[in-house]
Design a protein around this motif. Sequence first.
Motif, mmCIF file in Angstrom:
data_model
loop_
_atom_site.group_PDB
_atom_site.id
_atom_site.type_symbol
_atom_site.label_atom_id
_atom_site.label_comp_id
_atom_site.label_asym_id
_atom_site.label_seq_id
_atom_site.Cartn_x
_atom_site.Cartn_y
_atom_site.Cartn_z
ATOM 1 N N THR A 43 1.828 16.568 29.906
ATOM 2 C CA THR A 43 3.201 16.964 30.240
ATOM 3 C C THR A 43 3.664 16.268 31.507
ATOM 4 O O THR A 43 4.798 15.780 31.583
ATOM 5 C CB THR A 43 3.302 18.497 30.420
ATOM 6 N N ARG A 44 2.797 16.193 32.503
ATOM 7 C CA ARG A 44 3.216 15.550 33.755
ATOM 8 C C ARG A 44 3.414 14.044 33.566
ATOM 9 O O ARG A 44 4.305 13.448 34.172
ATOM 10 C CB ARG A 44 2.202 15.858 34.863
ATOM 11 N N VAL A 45 2.589 13.430 32.720
ATOM 12 C CA VAL A 45 2.797 12.012 32.418
ATOM 13 C C VAL A 45 4.166 11.811 31.776
ATOM 14 O O VAL A 45 4.920 10.914 32.151
ATOM 15 C CB VAL A 45 1.671 11.480 31.495
ATOM 16 N N ARG A 46 4.509 12.683 30.829
ATOM 17 C CA ARG A 46 5.813 12.550 30.169
ATOM 18 C C ARG A 46 6.961 12.818 31.131
ATOM 19 O O ARG A 46 7.979 12.119 31.114
ATOM 20 C CB ARG A 46 5.911 13.496 28.975
ATOM 21 N N LEU A 47 6.823 13.833 31.979
ATOM 22 C CA LEU A 47 7.888 14.139 32.939
ATOM 23 C C LEU A 47 8.144 12.952 33.865
ATOM 24 O O LEU A 47 9.291 12.556 34.088
ATOM 25 C CB LEU A 47 7.515 15.388 33.755
ATOM 26 N N LEU A 48 7.074 12.380 34.369
ATOM 27 C CA LEU A 48 7.218 11.241 35.275
ATOM 28 C C LEU A 48 7.876 10.076 34.550
ATOM 29 O O LEU A 48 8.734 9.373 35.114
ATOM 30 C CB LEU A 48 5.828 10.855 35.796
ATOM 31 N N SER A 49 7.479 9.879 33.330
ATOM 32 C CA SER A 49 8.041 8.811 32.517
ATOM 33 C C SER A 49 9.536 9.045 32.247
ATOM 34 O O SER A 49 10.352 8.119 32.330
ATOM 35 C CB SER A 49 7.241 8.740 31.210
ATOM 36 N N LEU A 50 9.900 10.287 31.961
ATOM 37 C CA LEU A 50 11.312 10.602 31.729
ATOM 38 C C LEU A 50 12.147 10.380 32.985
ATOM 39 O O LEU A 50 13.271 9.874 32.928
ATOM 40 C CB LEU A 50 11.448 12.065 31.272
ATOM 41 N N GLN A 72 11.962 26.178 32.038
ATOM 42 C CA GLN A 72 12.238 25.621 33.361
ATOM 43 C C GLN A 72 11.175 26.000 34.398
ATOM 44 O O GLN A 72 10.757 25.126 35.174
ATOM 45 C CB GLN A 72 13.626 26.050 33.807
ATOM 46 N N PRO A 73 10.704 27.245 34.444
ATOM 47 C CA PRO A 73 9.646 27.557 35.421
ATOM 48 C C PRO A 73 8.377 26.722 35.200
ATOM 49 O O PRO A 73 7.731 26.298 36.155
ATOM 50 C CB PRO A 73 9.369 29.048 35.179
ATOM 51 N N THR A 74 8.046 26.481 33.936
ATOM 52 C CA THR A 74 6.843 25.684 33.662
ATOM 53 C C THR A 74 7.041 24.232 34.090
ATOM 54 O O THR A 74 6.159 23.616 34.696
ATOM 55 C CB THR A 74 6.481 25.765 32.167
ATOM 56 N N VAL A 75 8.221 23.693 33.782
ATOM 57 C CA VAL A 75 8.507 22.325 34.217
ATOM 58 C C VAL A 75 8.522 22.253 35.745
ATOM 59 O O VAL A 75 7.984 21.314 36.338
ATOM 60 C CB VAL A 75 9.843 21.822 33.617
ATOM 61 N N SER A 76 9.105 23.253 36.394
ATOM 62 C CA SER A 76 9.115 23.296 37.867
ATOM 63 C C SER A 76 7.701 23.278 38.425
ATOM 64 O O SER A 76 7.422 22.595 39.415
ATOM 65 C CB SER A 76 9.809 24.566 38.370
ATOM 66 N N HIS A 77 6.823 24.023 37.802
ATOM 67 C CA HIS A 77 5.422 24.064 38.244
ATOM 68 C C HIS A 77 4.782 22.675 38.143
ATOM 69 O O HIS A 77 4.158 22.191 39.099
ATOM 70 C CB HIS A 77 4.638 25.073 37.404
ATOM 71 N N HIS A 78 4.966 22.034 36.985
ATOM 72 C CA HIS A 78 4.396 20.687 36.828
ATOM 73 C C HIS A 78 5.000 19.724 37.851
ATOM 74 O O HIS A 78 4.302 18.899 38.441
ATOM 75 C CB HIS A 78 4.653 20.168 35.413
ATOM 76 N N MET A 79 6.317 19.833 38.056
ATOM 77 C CA MET A 79 6.972 18.928 38.998
ATOM 78 C C MET A 79 6.475 19.165 40.427
ATOM 79 O O MET A 79 6.344 18.219 41.202
ATOM 80 C CB MET A 79 8.493 19.095 38.923
ATOM 81 N N ARG A 80 6.173 20.417 40.751
ATOM 82 C CA ARG A 80 5.667 20.702 42.094
ATOM 83 C C ARG A 80 4.334 19.973 42.333
ATOM 84 O O ARG A 80 4.082 19.444 43.414
ATOM 85 C CB ARG A 80 5.506 22.209 42.291
#
Lengths: 116, 116
Positions: A43-50, A72-80
């Motif tokens: 998920t974090r690889v995809r977020l960074l890529s996006l 959104q809370p889960t994405v926020s956690h990964h982004m943190r």
Amino acid sequence: MTSTLPLRAGTADACCGSVADGAVDAERAARIARVFKALGDPTRVRLLSLIAAGENGEACICDLTGPVGLSQPTVSHHMRLLVDAGLATREQRGRWAYYRVVDGSLEAAAQSLLPR
Amino acid sequence: MTSTLPLRAGTADACCGSVADGAVDAERAARIARVFKALGDPTRVRLLSLIAAGENGEACICDLTGPVGLSQPTVSHHMRLLVDAGLATREQRGRWAYYRVVDGSLEAAAQSLLPR
């Protein structure tokens, strides 16, 4: 200031020792591992890529939840975790957080694996 | 055979989509994350670095335990994760296991972060 050396721009911790060179002491290994631990999740690889592909090199969290299919809370956690590892920055604008990939951070991570 | 392109030698899975390009689908993200998860531990970073620096590009497990200050079973466990991630190979010779870094694997991991 270092615009002629894009691979090294903002990559202060790329200066000392790569895995391929065998020149990695415990402290350097800890710093390298911290970045790769953050990258060690799909998920974090995809977020960074996006985010890297986003308009102007940034992305609103409101545009990240859909593609990865997470709340959104889960994405926020990964982004943190990505922000804490020095791979992304976060800027609050009104209701939404906007993220950018830190300049040079992916290059620095790559360089830590390559021979000098 | 591809000696003029060292960065791409043996990097079959570097072919499709890098994080920096934003071209990472879920399957590609899973493969990238698997490698970085293995690299996301300071001991494994040091082990890989020690092996890369070893004579003839290899290292006996008997020479790895000392530098990282861990028992042989613990080092074996870490090495298994590196082997499973495609970053190292293991060869048993008599009493000892010998490890090598997989040709091109570090380059492939680095390329997965860099723009094409």
